[in-house]
Design a protein around this motif. Sequence first.
Motif, PDB file in Angstrom:
ATOM      1  N   ILE A  49     -11.151  13.551  11.733  1.00  0.00           N
ATOM      2  CA  ILE A  49      -9.838  13.238  12.290  1.00  0.00           C
ATOM      3  C   ILE A  49      -8.631  13.120  11.042  1.00  0.00           C
ATOM      4  O   ILE A  49      -8.942  12.424  10.282  1.00  0.00           O
ATOM      5  CB  ILE A  49      -9.666  12.145  13.281  1.00  0.00           C
ATOM      6  N   THR A  50      -7.925  13.872  11.213  1.00  0.00           N
ATOM      7  CA  THR A  50      -6.728  14.010  10.129  1.00  0.00           C
ATOM      8  C   THR A  50      -5.596  13.204  10.643  1.00  0.00           C
ATOM      9  O   THR A  50      -5.085  13.232  11.729  1.00  0.00           O
ATOM     10  CB  THR A  50      -6.097  15.129   9.845  1.00  0.00           C
ATOM     11  N   MET A  51      -5.344  12.132   9.665  1.00  0.00           N
ATOM     12  CA  MET A  51      -4.120  11.035   9.973  1.00  0.00           C
ATOM     13  C   MET A  51      -3.199  10.809   8.833  1.00  0.00           C
ATOM     14  O   MET A  51      -3.683  11.149   7.730  1.00  0.00           O
ATOM     15  CB  MET A  51      -4.920   9.915  10.466  1.00  0.00           C
ATOM     16  N   LEU A  52      -2.041  10.268   9.112  1.00  0.00           N
ATOM     17  CA  LEU A  52      -1.094   9.656   8.091  1.00  0.00           C
ATOM     18  C   LEU A  52      -1.214   8.447   7.852  1.00  0.00           C
ATOM     19  O   LEU A  52      -1.358   7.556   9.057  1.00  0.00           O
ATOM     20  CB  LEU A  52       0.046  10.426   8.330  1.00  0.00           C
ATOM     21  N   THR A  53      -1.369   7.738   6.569  1.00  0.00           N
ATOM     22  CA  THR A  53      -1.261   6.423   6.406  1.00  0.00           C
ATOM     23  C   THR A  53       0.171   5.861   6.458  1.00  0.00           C
ATOM     24  O   THR A  53       1.135   7.004   6.301  1.00  0.00           O
ATOM     25  CB  THR A  53      -2.069   6.033   5.176  1.00  0.00           C
ATOM     26  N   ASP A  54       0.561   4.687   6.408  1.00  0.00           N
ATOM     27  CA  ASP A  54       1.752   4.088   6.295  1.00  0.00           C
ATOM     28  C   ASP A  54       2.445   4.378   4.838  1.00  0.00           C
ATOM     29  O   ASP A  54       3.564   4.649   4.674  1.00  0.00           O
ATOM     30  CB  ASP A  54       1.833   2.861   6.681  1.00  0.00           C
ATOM     31  N   THR A  55       1.669   4.405   3.952  1.00  0.00           N
ATOM     32  CA  THR A  55       1.858   4.464   2.474  1.00  0.00           C
ATOM     33  C   THR A  55       0.828   4.974   1.699  1.00  0.00           C
ATOM     34  O   THR A  55      -0.413   4.823   2.029  1.00  0.00           O
ATOM     35  CB  THR A  55       2.516   3.037   1.946  1.00  0.00           C
ATOM     36  N   THR A  56       1.132   4.914   0.192  1.00  0.00           N
ATOM     37  CA  THR A  56      -0.028   5.355  -0.618  1.00  0.00           C
ATOM     38  C   THR A  56      -0.062   4.181  -1.760  1.00  0.00           C
ATOM     39  O   THR A  56       0.754   3.292  -1.632  1.00  0.00           O
ATOM     40  CB  THR A  56       0.372   6.674  -1.429  1.00  0.00           C
ATOM     41  N   PHE A  57      -1.164   4.196  -2.249  1.00  0.00           N
ATOM     42  CA  PHE A  57      -1.499   3.025  -3.154  1.00  0.00           C
ATOM     43  C   PHE A  57      -0.538   2.772  -4.187  1.00  0.00           C
ATOM     44  O   PHE A  57      -0.020   1.647  -4.358  1.00  0.00           O
ATOM     45  CB  PHE A  57      -2.842   2.920  -3.861  1.00  0.00           C
ATOM     46  N   CYS A  58       0.061   3.955  -4.696  1.00  0.00           N
ATOM     47  CA  CYS A  58       0.964   3.979  -5.748  1.00  0.00           C
ATOM     48  C   CYS A  58       2.461   3.520  -5.246  1.00  0.00           C
ATOM     49  O   CYS A  58       3.193   3.228  -5.945  1.00  0.00           O
ATOM     50  CB  CYS A  58       1.103   5.374  -6.351  1.00  0.00           C
ATOM     51  N   GLU A  59       2.661   3.725  -4.072  1.00  0.00           N
ATOM     52  CA  GLU A  59       4.036   3.373  -3.357  1.00  0.00           C
ATOM     53  C   GLU A  59       4.014   1.886  -2.814  1.00  0.00           C
ATOM     54  O   GLU A  59       5.408   1.559  -2.785  1.00  0.00           O
ATOM     55  CB  GLU A  59       4.480   4.309  -2.293  1.00  0.00           C
ATOM     56  N   ALA A  60       3.004   1.163  -2.867  1.00  0.00           N
ATOM     57  CA  ALA A  60       2.916   0.005  -2.161  1.00  0.00           C
ATOM     58  C   ALA A  60       3.038  -1.202  -3.155  1.00  0.00           C
ATOM     59  O   ALA A  60       2.701  -1.199  -4.461  1.00  0.00           O
ATOM     60  CB  ALA A  60       1.635  -0.013  -1.393  1.00  0.00           C
ATOM     61  N   ASP A  61       3.580  -2.277  -2.418  1.00  0.00           N
ATOM     62  CA  ASP A  61       3.743  -3.428  -3.412  1.00  0.00           C
ATOM     63  C   ASP A  61       2.903  -4.509  -2.573  1.00  0.00           C
ATOM     64  O   ASP A  61       3.281  -4.851  -1.431  1.00  0.00           O
ATOM     65  CB  ASP A  61       5.295  -4.209  -3.694  1.00  0.00           C
ATOM     66  N   PHE A  62       1.874  -5.071  -3.046  1.00  0.00           N
ATOM     67  CA  PHE A  62       0.849  -5.963  -2.340  1.00  0.00           C
ATOM     68  C   PHE A  62       1.332  -7.354  -2.678  1.00  0.00           C
ATOM     69  O   PHE A  62       0.232  -8.414  -2.058  1.00  0.00           O
ATOM     70  CB  PHE A  62      -0.469  -5.719  -2.779  1.00  0.00           C
ATOM     71  N   SER A  63       2.351  -7.770  -3.162  1.00  0.00           N
ATOM     72  CA  SER A  63       2.735  -9.054  -3.709  1.00  0.00           C
ATOM     73  C   SER A  63       2.970  -9.980  -2.330  1.00  0.00           C
ATOM     74  O   SER A  63       2.890 -11.032  -2.520  1.00  0.00           O
ATOM     75  CB  SER A  63       4.099  -9.036  -4.566  1.00  0.00           C
TER      76      SER A  63
END
Length: 183
Positions: A49-63
């Motif tokens: 199943i091909t899907m889209l995530t909300d964001t990519t690791f490089c774009e995210a801020d996990f703070s």
Amino acid sequence: MSKKVYIFLADGFEDIEGLTVVDLMRRAGITITTVSIKNTKQITTAHGITMLTDTTFCEADFSDADMLVLPGGQPGTTYLGGFEPLTDLVKSFYNNGGKIAAICAAPTVFAEIGLLHGKKATAYPACMDGLGDAVKSEEKVVIDGNITTSRGLGTAIDFSLSLISQLLGQEKADQIAESVVYK
């Protein structure tokens, strides 16, 4: 204030293990963000199943994270464990008191980065040896301090409800279980 959870997805993650966590947490009002470890939001699950995530690791801020989650499946788990920015984040987050969770093969990632030493943990039956020197359990869901592990696809609802209970309390987890006719 809403709890914030990040679930990390790679090509070949187990569909049910990843998406059950997302579905049930969203039903509970938890803000859960799906994060691709690739440079694109497009991910293909273990079952095509091909899907889209909300964001990519490089774009995210996990703070603002309250919890980090790794689903199992292959080759998804191998990709997660081999992605050093993620393993560095998980180690740092855990060492600073953050809650981490993994299901199926993914608890082996925690073992590989040294987080399961002497901890009680579980994993998919064929992956139990990959838990290293953890105290191995065959329970559906195992919580040891800030680490939660679970066995596999068949325990995905139990795993998700346990995470909800840890973040919002048992009453909320019970409400979600009842709303999906689980108990």
